[in-house]
Write a protein that holds these residues in place. Structure first.
Motif, PDB file in Angstrom:
ATOM      1  N   LEU A 145       0.833  -1.213   0.000  1.00  0.00           N
ATOM      2  CA  LEU A 145       0.000   0.000   0.000  1.00  0.00           C
ATOM      3  C   LEU A 145       0.863   1.256   0.000  1.00  0.00           C
ATOM      4  CD1 LEU A 145      -2.831  -1.113   2.446  1.00  0.00           C
ATOM      5  CD2 LEU A 145      -2.982  -0.852  -0.045  1.00  0.00           C
ATOM      6  N   ALA A 146       1.961   1.228   0.744  1.00  0.00           N
ATOM      7  CA  ALA A 146       2.866   2.386   0.782  1.00  0.00           C
ATOM      8  C   ALA A 146       3.484   2.601  -0.597  1.00  0.00           C
ATOM      9  CB  ALA A 146       3.957   2.179   1.835  1.00  0.00           C
ATOM     10  N   ALA A 147       3.888   1.519  -1.257  1.00  0.00           N
ATOM     11  CA  ALA A 147       4.479   1.630  -2.592  1.00  0.00           C
ATOM     12  C   ALA A 147       3.452   2.172  -3.577  1.00  0.00           C
ATOM     13  CB  ALA A 147       5.005   0.269  -3.050  1.00  0.00           C
ATOM     14  N   GLN A 148       2.214   1.767  -3.438  1.00  0.00           N
ATOM     15  CA  GLN A 148       1.158   2.257  -4.321  1.00  0.00           C
ATOM     16  C   GLN A 148       0.900   3.746  -4.095  1.00  0.00           C
ATOM     17  OE1 GLN A 148      -0.409   0.519  -6.882  1.00  0.00           O
ATOM     18  NE2 GLN A 148       1.296  -0.811  -6.368  1.00  0.00           N
ATOM     19  N   ALA A 149       0.980   4.175  -2.831  1.00  0.00           N
ATOM     20  CA  ALA A 149       0.747   5.587  -2.516  1.00  0.00           C
ATOM     21  C   ALA A 149       1.851   6.458  -3.121  1.00  0.00           C
ATOM     22  CB  ALA A 149       0.688   5.771  -1.001  1.00  0.00           C
ATOM     23  N   LEU A 150       3.070   5.933  -3.184  1.00  0.00           N
ATOM     24  CA  LEU A 150       4.193   6.688  -3.750  1.00  0.00           C
ATOM     25  C   LEU A 150       4.239   6.603  -5.273  1.00  0.00           C
ATOM     26  CD1 LEU A 150       6.980   5.659  -1.208  1.00  0.00           C
ATOM     27  CD2 LEU A 150       5.746   7.838  -1.316  1.00  0.00           C
ATOM     28  N   SER A 151       3.489   5.714  -5.834  1.00  0.00           N
ATOM     29  CA  SER A 151       3.505   5.513  -7.277  1.00  0.00           C
ATOM     30  C   SER A 151       2.985   6.744  -8.002  1.00  0.00           C
ATOM     31  CB  SER A 151       2.644   4.298  -7.637  1.00  0.00           C
ATOM     32  OG  SER A 151       2.527   4.186  -9.025  1.00  0.00           O
ATOM     33  N   THR A 152       3.588   7.011  -9.158  1.00  0.00           N
ATOM     34  CA  THR A 152       3.162   8.171  -9.949  1.00  0.00           C
ATOM     35  C   THR A 152       1.907   7.860 -10.751  1.00  0.00           C
ATOM     36  OG1 THR A 152       4.618   7.482 -11.744  1.00  0.00           O
ATOM     37  CG2 THR A 152       5.496   9.085 -10.162  1.00  0.00           C
TER      38      THR A 152
END
Length: 174
Positions: A145-152
């Motif tokens: 979820l954190a990686a998805q939030a940082l995704s452009t």
């Protein structure tokens, strides 16, 4: 004097825990597989290889059924009837026509029903075994979820699915 009636000897092919698989059962399964392969136009493997593969499959199946029964798994008649109706539906036929086809191919419908019951039980035990080995931790979810939030990439849609494909016993690697 009277001659005692003799029963045909049951020759044991293999013992699986406390159950036996007889040579007759193996021969019947071989004959069934050969009929199926011929009907599909598939070349038959060498007799010794076919027998080895079928016996191995029968042992694995018997072990899975034993495990399912040990775990208290039962397939009731209602569930079995639903599965049989579904099989008939998938083959675009009625249950009675399915029964007629099974009997035309030289099997009893009762035996066919019990094979389907065993197949359902084996599938459930395999599902249970796979499900018990798949574990996703809270940390893995949080990291994703954190990686998805940082995704452009925004408004990304994720479709998840559980797909199980049953492969026929006699499937080739292709």
């Amino acid at each position: 004097g009277a001659v005692p009636a003799t029963r045909p000897r049951l020759v044991i092919a293999v013992v699986v825990n406390d159950e036996v698989i007889t040579r007759m059962e193996v021969r019947e399964r071989i004959a069934s597989i050969e009929r199926s392969l011929k009907a599909q136009g598939t070349a038959l493997p060498a007799a010794a290889e076919l027998e080895k593969q079928i016996l191995e499959r029968m042992i694995i199946d018997r072990l899975q059924i034993q495990l399912a029964k040990e775990q208290g798994m039962r397939i009731d008649d209602i569930s079995l009837d639903r599965a049989l109706h579904k099989i008939a539906e998938q083959n675009k036929t009625t249950l009675q026509e399915l029964r007629n086809q099974v009997e035309r191919e030289g099997s009893s419908f009762f035996s066919f029903r019990e094979e389907i019951r065993d197949d359902i039980m084996m599938q459930r035990i395999r599902d249970r075994e796979v499900d018990s080995k798949i574990q996703v931790s809270e940390l893995e979810i949080d990291n994703f979820l954190a990686a998805q939030a940082l995704s452009t990439v925004k408004n990304q849609e994720i479709n998840l699915g559980h797909i199980m494909v049953r492969i026929p016993e006699n499937a080739t690697p292709e």
